[in-house]
Enzyme design. Structure first.
Site, short mmCIF file in Angstrom:
data_model
loop_
_atom_site.label_atom_id
_atom_site.label_comp_id
_atom_site.label_asym_id
_atom_site.label_seq_id
_atom_site.Cartn_x
_atom_site.Cartn_y
_atom_site.Cartn_z
N ARG A 240 0.83 -1.20 0.00
CA ARG A 240 0.00 0.00 0.00
C ARG A 240 0.87 1.25 0.00
NH1 ARG A 240 -5.00 -0.60 2.31
NH2 ARG A 240 -5.17 1.65 2.06
N GLU A 269 -2.90 7.53 -2.46
CA GLU A 269 -3.86 6.53 -2.91
C GLU A 269 -4.87 7.11 -3.90
OE1 GLU A 269 -4.11 3.03 0.14
OE2 GLU A 269 -4.99 4.80 1.08
N HIS A 293 -1.77 0.88 -8.95
CA HIS A 293 -2.29 -0.13 -8.03
C HIS A 293 -2.89 -1.29 -8.82
CE1 HIS A 293 -4.08 -0.72 -3.72
NE2 HIS A 293 -3.40 -1.77 -4.15
#
Length: 331
Positions: A240, A269, A293
């Site tokens: 992450r 993110e 991602h």
């Protein structure tokens, strides 16, 4: 918990293009499927206030949202991590939380981690840019170092990290791992040398982060940690984004504290932001490779996780135990 036989099941957010797979499982079980694109907890409450179950990809389902879900009995995550869900709040409300099994995309993420590592180790972006610009010279990638005999460090040594180690074994690297939740004998038995976190930083020629995002790992790689790494080191993050402080990483790459970075996510993110734009200074650097991602992605893994999450919702609403529960409920 009362068993629901009818009602709405809401897909809070998704980037699959459609919800046909979910609909094919949820609606034959007697529930109506509603698809949404929630970016805030207010969005979640607005669309799912009366839902009996929800599926969530990136949407946050924290305390505010959970308090507004009046009939919800199950929150199913598309994926393994559940930091976007307030599990304790859900448990207090009698809501089951489910996730995907740890190995649902283990092969894909391991392949992606190795691809990022090799791309940077062999300076493929630099060669590609140079040749497209008319230069045909091996010197455009200097310096490149032999991989055999180098040290691969793994932060966390679960299924994915072990797959990375197995794939990299053929390159003749020494494998080390730091995982505070595993016994050192277990790490050795799986083919890696256990090391402390500081040793991982200082010894690794290639360091792959495959740890979960927790309070302990958020911002774990900051200036202190990056300065302890070798100036020739390559850092790969297929976990992450928030595990790395992007500001410190930019300075590390710009000033040569480390040689390169392969990132499958950023600290901000982007997938969780509405109308995201690439403003991070990391995009200006030539010694970083960034993917959106996507490490978990293959056609097979996406189909599996969608079917699994939808099936978990149906199982719970039908009075059955979920196959991958996150929280335990009182009998």
């Amino acid at each position: 918990m009362s068993m629901e036989r009818t009602g709405q099941v809401v897909v809070l957010d998704y980037d699959f293009g459609d919800v046909d797979i979910e609909r094919s499982l949820v609606e034959p079980a007697g529930f109506e499927l509603v698809a949404a694109q929630c970016k805030t907890e207010e969005d979640v409450v607005a669309v799912a206030r009366d839902a009996v179950g929800v599926l969530t990809q990136y949407a946050e389902v924290k305390g505010r949202a959970i308090s507004g879900l009046r009939r919800c009995q199950v929150i199913a995550r598309y994926g393994t991590g559940v930091d976007t869900v307030d599990v304790a709040a859900a448990t207090r409300r009698g809501i089951r939380v489910t996730n995907a099994p740890n190995d649902w995309c283990a092969d894909e993420v391991a392949d992606h981690a190795v691809a990022l590592l090799l791309t940077l180790a062999r300076k493929l972006p630099a060669y590609d840019r140079a040749t497209r610009g008319g230069s045909w010279s091996w010197q455009d990638g200097r310096p490149i170092h032999r991989m055999r005999g180098a040290t691969l460090g793994l932060l966390s040594f679960g299924a994915i990290a072990r797959n990375v180690a197995a794939r990299m074994a053929g390159f003749g690297v020494r494998v080390t791992a730091h995982d505070p939740f595993l016994d050192t004998d277990e790490i050795r038995a799986a083919g890696a040398d256990p090391v402390s976190f500081d040793e991982l930083l200082e010894r690794s020629d290639y360091l792959v982060i495959q740890a979960p995002l927790t309070q302990g790992t958020r911002g774990l790689f900051g200036e202190r940690e990056l300065r302890r790494m070798k100036p020739t080191a390559i850092l790969v993050n297929t976990a992450r984004g928030p595990i790395i402080d992007d500001g410190a990483l930019y300075r590390a790459l710009e000033e040569g504290w480390i040689a390169g970075a392969g990132l499958d996510d950023l600290a901000e993110e982007p997938a969780k932001r509405r109308d995201w734009r690439p403003t991070s200074p990391l995009f200006s650097l030539e010694n970083v490779v960034i993917s959106p991602h996507a490490a978990y992605y293959s056609e097979e893994s996406i189909e599996f996780v969608r079917r699994f999450a939808a099936s978990e919702v149906v199982r719970v609403l039908s009075g059955q135990e979920p196959m991958s529960p996150v929280n335990l409920m009182a009998a």
